[in-house]
Write an enzyme that holds these catalytic residues in place. Structure first.
Site, short mmCIF file in Angstrom:
data_model
loop_
_atom_site.label_atom_id
_atom_site.label_comp_id
_atom_site.label_asym_id
_atom_site.label_seq_id
_atom_site.Cartn_x
_atom_site.Cartn_y
_atom_site.Cartn_z
N GLU A 1 -0.20 -9.45 -0.63
CA GLU A 1 -1.63 -9.74 -0.42
C GLU A 1 -2.39 -9.75 -1.75
OE1 GLU A 1 -1.71 -6.57 2.54
OE2 GLU A 1 -2.52 -8.01 4.00
N GLU B 1 4.81 -5.19 7.35
CA GLU B 1 4.05 -4.14 8.02
C GLU B 1 4.55 -3.83 9.42
OE1 GLU B 1 2.70 -6.46 6.12
OE2 GLU B 1 1.17 -5.58 4.83
N ALA C 1 0.86 -1.18 0.00
CA ALA C 1 0.00 0.00 0.00
C ALA C 1 0.90 1.23 0.00
CB ALA C 1 -0.89 -0.01 1.23
N GLY D 1 0.81 -5.09 0.95
CA GLY D 1 -0.36 -5.17 0.08
C GLY D 1 -0.04 -5.81 -1.26
#
Ligand code: HXC
Length: 260
Positions: free
Chosen positions: A116, A136, A67, A113
């Site tokens: 993911e 993260e 992200a 992300g």
């Protein structure tokens, strides 16, 4: 919808979907996620005349580096981390439930992300320079786009827990050994393999493929885990540690976490 950050190219009944923010290592900002949502819902949901989608990142360094951390600080101000995670879940479910197979062609960093996103695809073909991880915790947060759920599914609880708690990165060979990726190949061959897989799948009955995807997903359909992840993500985004972690990344320094 005109896409700013997605390239769509159709060739021999295969859609090449490329996330195109190479300067930011294809990090997922809100605009890019909105475009991905559009592609997998309004854009191509009702089309049947293609074998499947190959999702990749522009450039030769990254699939997706996560992200967009530079947008994250705004999340800290708004206090809407849980909503951010829930929106991501919805978009990634669109991919996981898509009626045609989606193959992640992982051509570099697949972090946070990005890992993911690759895991929400049905299959993963990695290039030899690919690497994977859920870093993260280095930012004082946790995976929020399904990583706490899907990493378990692919590699089991023990190794998933290790990767999520340490934030360690693994290379493509290790990802293959663990079952996270289906194939590891040199760059050109990886692309050819993804194409070949979609051709093979495309030669089968489309209804059988669609129902297979639906039935495989049904095994994992309990939603509690995703809701728990979103709530936990919301909680960590309210901490000082998160501001410190995200600021440290932007300022290119090591974070000093204080457990607050
Ligand atoms: C925004 C990013 C970015 C990211 C890289 N960049 N990753 N920008 N968000 N996730 C930018 C850098 O700031 C830099 O911009 C440029 O891309 C090149 O990156 P460098 O760091 O200079 O490259 P390098 O030294 O080779 O390191 C590559 C890297 C590192 C190891 C991938 O960039 C990195 O650690 N990125 C962050 C990975 C990460 O923590 N991902 C998880 C995010 S959290 P400039 O302008 O300086 O050139 C997440 C949560 C999802 O994904 C759930 C939400 C609900």
């Amino acid at each position: 919808m005109t896409y700013e950050n997605l390239l769509v190219e159709v060739k021999d009944r295969i859609i090449f979907l490329t996330i195109n923010r190479p300067k930011a290592l294809n990090a997922l900002n809100v605009q890019t996620l909105t475009e991905i949502r559009h592609f997998f819902s309004a854009g191509y949901q009702d089309h049947d005349d293609f074998h499947g989608v190959i999702l990749t990142g522009a450039g030769d360094r990254a699939f997706v580096a996560g992200a967009d951390i530079k947008e994250f600080l705004a999340v800290a101000e708004d206090g809407n981390g849980e909503t951010m995670a829930q929106r991501g879940h919805e978009i990634f479910f669109l991919i996981e439930r898509f009626h045609r197979p989606v193959i992640a062609l992982v051509n570099g960093f697949a972090l946070g992300g990005g890992c993911e996103l690759a895991m929400a695809c049905h299959l993963r073909v990695a290039t030899e320079n690919a690497s994977f991880g859920q870093p993260e915790v280095n930012l004082g947060i946790i995976p929020g786009y399904g990583g706490t759920q899907r990493l378990n599914q692919y590699i089991g609880k023990g190794k998933a827990t290790e990767l999520i708690l340490t934030g360690d990165r693994i290379d493509a060979q290790e990802a293959h050994r663990l079952g996270l990726v289906n194939y590891v190949l040199p760059q050109e061959e990886a692309r050819e393999k993804a194409v070949e897989l979609l051709r093979v799948i495309g030669s089968k009955g489309p209804i059988a493929i669609q129902q297979s995807i639906r039935a495989i997903n049904a095994y994992y359909d309990g939603k509690e885990g995703y809701a728990a992840e979103a709530a936990a993500f919301g909680a960590v985004t309210k901490t000082e540690d998160f501001r410190e972690g995200a600021s440290a990344f932007v300022e290119k320094r090591i974070a000093n976490f204080r457990g607050k």
